[in-house]
Motif scaffolding. Sequence first.
Motif, PDB file in Angstrom:
ATOM      1  N   ALA A   1      20.969  36.869   1.345  1.00 46.01           N
ATOM      2  CA  ALA A   1      21.487  37.381   0.076  1.00 46.01           C
ATOM      3  C   ALA A   1      22.624  36.497  -0.433  1.00 46.01           C
ATOM      4  O   ALA A   1      22.717  36.208  -1.641  1.00 46.01           O
ATOM      5  CB  ALA A   1      21.979  38.815   0.258  1.00 46.01           C
ATOM      6  N   ASN A   2      23.476  36.058   0.452  1.00 44.24           N
ATOM      7  CA  ASN A   2      24.593  35.178   0.084  1.00 44.24           C
ATOM      8  C   ASN A   2      24.087  33.840  -0.441  1.00 44.24           C
ATOM      9  O   ASN A   2      24.608  33.284  -1.419  1.00 44.24           O
ATOM     10  CB  ASN A   2      25.494  34.972   1.306  1.00 44.24           C
ATOM     11  N   GLN A   3      23.038  33.311   0.180  1.00 48.05           N
ATOM     12  CA  GLN A   3      22.480  32.018  -0.223  1.00 48.05           C
ATOM     13  C   GLN A   3      21.846  32.056  -1.609  1.00 48.05           C
ATOM     14  O   GLN A   3      21.834  31.041  -2.317  1.00 48.05           O
ATOM     15  CB  GLN A   3      21.447  31.560   0.810  1.00 48.05           C
ATOM     16  N   ILE A   4      21.312  33.207  -2.013  1.00 53.73           N
ATOM     17  CA  ILE A   4      20.696  33.280  -3.350  1.00 53.73           C
ATOM     18  C   ILE A   4      21.702  33.751  -4.403  1.00 53.73           C
ATOM     19  O   ILE A   4      21.330  34.057  -5.549  1.00 53.73           O
ATOM     20  CB  ILE A   4      19.446  34.180  -3.364  1.00 53.73           C
ATOM     21  N   GLY A   5      22.982  33.808  -4.029  1.00 59.50           N
ATOM     22  CA  GLY A   5      24.043  34.037  -5.008  1.00 59.50           C
ATOM     23  C   GLY A   5      24.431  35.480  -5.243  1.00 59.50           C
ATOM     24  O   GLY A   5      25.124  35.773  -6.230  1.00 59.50           O
ATOM     25  N   LEU A   6      24.045  36.403  -4.370  1.00 64.41           N
ATOM     26  CA  LEU A   6      24.428  37.797  -4.549  1.00 64.41           C
ATOM     27  C   LEU A   6      25.837  38.026  -4.003  1.00 64.41           C
ATOM     28  O   LEU A   6      26.193  37.486  -2.956  1.00 64.41           O
ATOM     29  CB  LEU A   6      23.438  38.713  -3.834  1.00 64.41           C
ATOM     30  N   ASN A   7      26.627  38.831  -4.712  1.00 58.64           N
ATOM     31  CA  ASN A   7      27.975  39.133  -4.216  1.00 58.64           C
ATOM     32  C   ASN A   7      27.909  40.102  -3.043  1.00 58.64           C
ATOM     33  O   ASN A   7      26.829  40.586  -2.670  1.00 58.64           O
ATOM     34  CB  ASN A   7      28.861  39.671  -5.343  1.00 58.64           C
ATOM     35  N   SER A   8      29.052  40.444  -2.455  1.00 55.03           N
ATOM     36  CA  SER A   8      29.056  41.245  -1.238  1.00 55.03           C
ATOM     37  C   SER A   8      28.509  42.650  -1.466  1.00 55.03           C
ATOM     38  O   SER A   8      27.860  43.227  -0.577  1.00 55.03           O
ATOM     39  CB  SER A   8      30.475  41.317  -0.662  1.00 55.03           C
ATOM     40  N   ASP A   9      28.740  43.218  -2.666  1.00 56.42           N
ATOM     41  CA  ASP A   9      28.216  44.559  -2.956  1.00 56.42           C
ATOM     42  C   ASP A   9      26.690  44.555  -3.006  1.00 56.42           C
ATOM     43  O   ASP A   9      26.027  45.455  -2.478  1.00 56.42           O
ATOM     44  CB  ASP A   9      28.772  45.070  -4.286  1.00 56.42           C
ATOM     45  N   LEU A  10      26.129  43.532  -3.655  1.00 58.10           N
ATOM     46  CA  LEU A  10      24.672  43.439  -3.741  1.00 58.10           C
ATOM     47  C   LEU A  10      24.067  43.037  -2.396  1.00 58.10           C
ATOM     48  O   LEU A  10      22.956  43.458  -2.053  1.00 58.10           O
ATOM     49  CB  LEU A  10      24.269  42.444  -4.834  1.00 58.10           C
ATOM     50  N   ALA A  11      24.799  42.234  -1.629  1.00 61.12           N
ATOM     51  CA  ALA A  11      24.335  41.889  -0.286  1.00 61.12           C
ATOM     52  C   ALA A  11      24.262  43.136   0.592  1.00 61.12           C
ATOM     53  O   ALA A  11      23.386  43.254   1.454  1.00 61.12           O
ATOM     54  CB  ALA A  11      25.251  40.846   0.340  1.00 61.12           C
ATOM     55  N   ALA A  12      25.186  44.076   0.372  1.00 61.66           N
ATOM     56  CA  ALA A  12      25.137  45.339   1.114  1.00 61.66           C
ATOM     57  C   ALA A  12      23.854  46.093   0.797  1.00 61.66           C
ATOM     58  O   ALA A  12      23.284  46.776   1.662  1.00 61.66           O
ATOM     59  CB  ALA A  12      26.354  46.200   0.767  1.00 61.66           C
ATOM     60  N   GLN A  13      23.388  45.969  -0.448  1.00 58.32           N
ATOM     61  CA  GLN A  13      22.130  46.611  -0.815  1.00 58.32           C
ATOM     62  C   GLN A  13      20.959  45.954  -0.092  1.00 58.32           C
ATOM     63  O   GLN A  13      20.004  46.628   0.324  1.00 58.32           O
ATOM     64  CB  GLN A  13      21.927  46.528  -2.334  1.00 58.32           C
ATOM     65  N   VAL A  14      21.010  44.634   0.085  1.00 60.72           N
ATOM     66  CA  VAL A  14      19.948  43.931   0.807  1.00 60.72           C
ATOM     67  C   VAL A  14      19.919  44.375   2.267  1.00 60.72           C
ATOM     68  O   VAL A  14      18.841  44.594   2.847  1.00 60.72           O
ATOM     69  CB  VAL A  14      20.133  42.400   0.697  1.00 60.72           C
ATOM     70  N   ILE A  15      21.087  44.507   2.887  1.00 58.85           N
ATOM     71  CA  ILE A  15      21.139  45.002   4.265  1.00 58.85           C
ATOM     72  C   ILE A  15      20.567  46.425   4.333  1.00 58.85           C
ATOM     73  O   ILE A  15      19.865  46.782   5.281  1.00 58.85           O
ATOM     74  CB  ILE A  15      22.580  44.975   4.809  1.00 58.85           C
ATOM     75  N   ALA A  16      20.852  47.223   3.304  1.00 60.31           N
ATOM     76  CA  ALA A  16      20.298  48.584   3.258  1.00 60.31           C
ATOM     77  C   ALA A  16      18.772  48.549   3.202  1.00 60.31           C
ATOM     78  O   ALA A  16      18.099  49.357   3.847  1.00 60.31           O
ATOM     79  CB  ALA A  16      20.857  49.341   2.055  1.00 60.31           C
ATOM     80  N   LEU A  17      18.220  47.602   2.445  1.00 58.74           N
ATOM     81  CA  LEU A  17      16.763  47.470   2.374  1.00 58.74           C
ATOM     82  C   LEU A  17      16.179  47.092   3.726  1.00 58.74           C
ATOM     83  O   LEU A  17      15.076  47.513   4.082  1.00 58.74           O
ATOM     84  CB  LEU A  17      16.381  46.434   1.316  1.00 58.74           C
ATOM     85  N   GLN A  18      16.923  46.277   4.477  1.00 60.63           N
ATOM     86  CA  GLN A  18      16.527  45.958   5.845  1.00 60.63           C
ATOM     87  C   GLN A  18      16.424  47.240   6.685  1.00 60.63           C
ATOM     88  O   GLN A  18      15.435  47.471   7.387  1.00 60.63           O
ATOM     89  CB  GLN A  18      17.539  44.995   6.476  1.00 60.63           C
ATOM     90  N   ALA A  19      17.444  48.086   6.600  1.00 63.32           N
ATOM     91  CA  ALA A  19      17.461  49.324   7.389  1.00 63.32           C
ATOM     92  C   ALA A  19      16.349  50.276   6.961  1.00 63.32           C
ATOM     93  O   ALA A  19      15.725  50.939   7.804  1.00 63.32           O
ATOM     94  CB  ALA A  19      18.819  50.000   7.260  1.00 63.32           C
ATOM     95  N   VAL A  20      16.081  50.335   5.654  1.00 62.37           N
ATOM     96  CA  VAL A  20      15.020  51.210   5.146  1.00 62.37           C
ATOM     97  C   VAL A  20      13.657  50.704   5.613  1.00 62.37           C
ATOM     98  O   VAL A  20      12.808  51.479   6.082  1.00 62.37           O
ATOM     99  CB  VAL A  20      15.075  51.283   3.604  1.00 62.37           C
ATOM    100  N   GLY A  21      13.428  49.388   5.508  1.00 63.29           N
ATOM    101  CA  GLY A  21      12.168  48.821   5.991  1.00 63.29           C
ATOM    102  C   GLY A  21      11.996  49.008   7.479  1.00 63.29           C
ATOM    103  O   GLY A  21      10.895  49.305   7.963  1.00 63.29           O
ATOM    104  N   GLY A  22      13.111  48.841   8.225  1.00 62.95           N
ATOM    105  CA  GLY A  22      13.052  49.047   9.665  1.00 62.95           C
ATOM    106  C   GLY A  22      12.657  50.466  10.024  1.00 62.95           C
ATOM    107  O   GLY A  22      11.940  50.702  11.008  1.00 62.95           O
ATOM    108  N   ALA A  23      13.127  51.428   9.236  1.00 58.06           N
ATOM    109  CA  ALA A  23      12.742  52.827   9.474  1.00 58.06           C
ATOM    110  C   ALA A  23      11.255  53.025   9.215  1.00 58.06           C
ATOM    111  O   ALA A  23      10.544  53.664  10.003  1.00 58.06           O
ATOM    112  CB  ALA A  23      13.573  53.748   8.582  1.00 58.06           C
ATOM    113  N   ALA A  24      10.752  52.455   8.114  1.00 52.40           N
ATOM    114  CA  ALA A  24       9.334  52.609   7.772  1.00 52.40           C
ATOM    115  C   ALA A  24       8.433  51.950   8.807  1.00 52.40           C
ATOM    116  O   ALA A  24       7.320  52.428   9.074  1.00 52.40           O
ATOM    117  CB  ALA A  24       9.074  52.015   6.384  1.00 52.40           C
ATOM    118  N   GLY A  25       8.896  50.851   9.405  1.00 51.18           N
ATOM    119  CA  GLY A  25       8.089  50.150  10.398  1.00 51.18           C
ATOM    120  C   GLY A  25       7.785  50.973  11.627  1.00 51.18           C
ATOM    121  O   GLY A  25       6.840  50.667  12.367  1.00 51.18           O
TER     122      GLY A  25
END
Length: 590
Positions: A484-508
Amino acid sequence: MYTFLALAPILVVFILLIVMRLPAKISMSIAYLVTALLAFFIWHASGAQVAAATVNGIIVALTILFIVFAAILLLNTLKESGALVAIRKGFMDISPDRRVQAIIVAWLFCSLVEGSSGFGTPSAVGAPLLLALGFPAMASVMVILIIQSTPVSFGAVGTPLLLGVWSGITDKQDLAQSIAPTTAENYLLQITANVGLVHALIGFLIPLILSAFLTRFFGEKRSFIEGLKVWPFAIFAGLCFTIPYFLVAKFLGPEFPSLIGGFIGLLIVLPAAKRGFLMPKDTFDFAPRAKWDKDWLGTLDEVKYDDSATPKFSLIRAFSPYFIVIALLVITRVIAPLKAFLVGDLTTISLTNLFGTTISSKIQLAYSPGSILIITSLLCILLFKMNSQAVKRSWSNSAKTMVAAAPALLFSVPMVQVFINSGSAAEVATALPAMPILLAESAADAFQNAWPLVSPWIGAMGAFIAGSNTISNMMFSYFQWSTANQIGLNSDLAAQVIALQAVGGAAGNMISVHNVVAACAVVGLVDKEGYVIRKTLLAMIYYVVQAGLIGMAIIFGQIWWWALAVLWPITFFGLMSFCGKFSRRKLNGR
């Protein structure tokens, strides 16, 4: 080339287990061999590392088998005592509709269990309960696995975030500088609120999906629409869980969203169902057992119930073992001194630095849900005044079922551990990261600015491989933030990306091989794991796609992403309905 080779173990599992529908013990033994050979010859992992990962996998498999045995023991104890007769009648009195029963037991009760324990306990408790209510063994497993999505991120009193995500965001200098002056603790709370929101926006439809899947795959008419007819009650039950769930995640943190959501949901939905609130006009039931597909059946003996007979026990007394299980799970997870003792040196067998590697293993039987299930089974002997012959039968039958499940787990879990620990030795000139990390890095290179759309798939892949949302988050949370940092997202939006990781991990968790194997084992459904995954895979795809669309909408804010997020459930339900009609015509020879 390396990306394809890293993908090979997953492809082997997919082809053998899901496409060819071979038993897990055969599919996973071949997958283990492929993974070990790749790790040794291509990734140049040392023989000691492969051996250590294998031994660690066997130890983990044995701990899972301990839980499987304990879960079957509780079921057999309730069966032999006569308590299951009262439990069955109690649910029939609430509603004879199988869709309603599945929503109450799986979505609400098992979400409460997930919040208190996690680690496969909902399958161990819920699948046998549905089996006792008269569900086909395969239907019981499918329904329980589908709900192992929304509540999983906050399972085991928040472990996937408190341990999984936390390990990825602490002690990282670049991340700390990016989020300053926010602390890592506050950043975790921000991620927690994001996880709760995304899950709530997806999860409120899960009761409707599990109902529709139940009628589509196990109804006499094979109708997806028959399950959708329960939509008022299903959405009501979905919201009764997800609204308190989200509020707790946002304002209180990661420990109790699933626990409180499930508890409040039961308090509201049970009396509402008893009074017929939003109940469907028609009642769905399975066809007579003689018409069931043989693949639906497990090896456990059929128990025939006379629902007109008066049970020996009251419903509260009969159901009290489940209250005991939940109480003990909560007590041992929430009371810090007790938890510290149960996971401490006195009660833990530690095997550190296996074969001279960094791989270590722990055996914590005192903290295992299996111990709580066995203690409860022993209390049932007194509670229901069981005779010695009934006790002997329950223990003997449980041991036989556990042994039948052992081969699949003893290959699948070591395969997972070798896959995760396949990183090259440091002294190798062409050092490669472990296979799952290499796959994630390749995906990040390929998708760039569409990363939020892909992020949940990485989490799901991690959980599919490891069988754990916690381990998936440990592997990929920092990687998700870095991307997320590499594609230019700030820390708040990067937190959303980490959240998507956790949500996907739950679905898996819905398709994780050793979760499926363990869930099948507790209802005696041996060698049918691929059949189950073919069904739960569809639900997982729905969940992960929706998470990606919502993530893109939140992060980039364009209206068309919100439109796609609204259209995706409609499209999914439409496709499943069409496939159901086509399947019925095929069955009827038209």
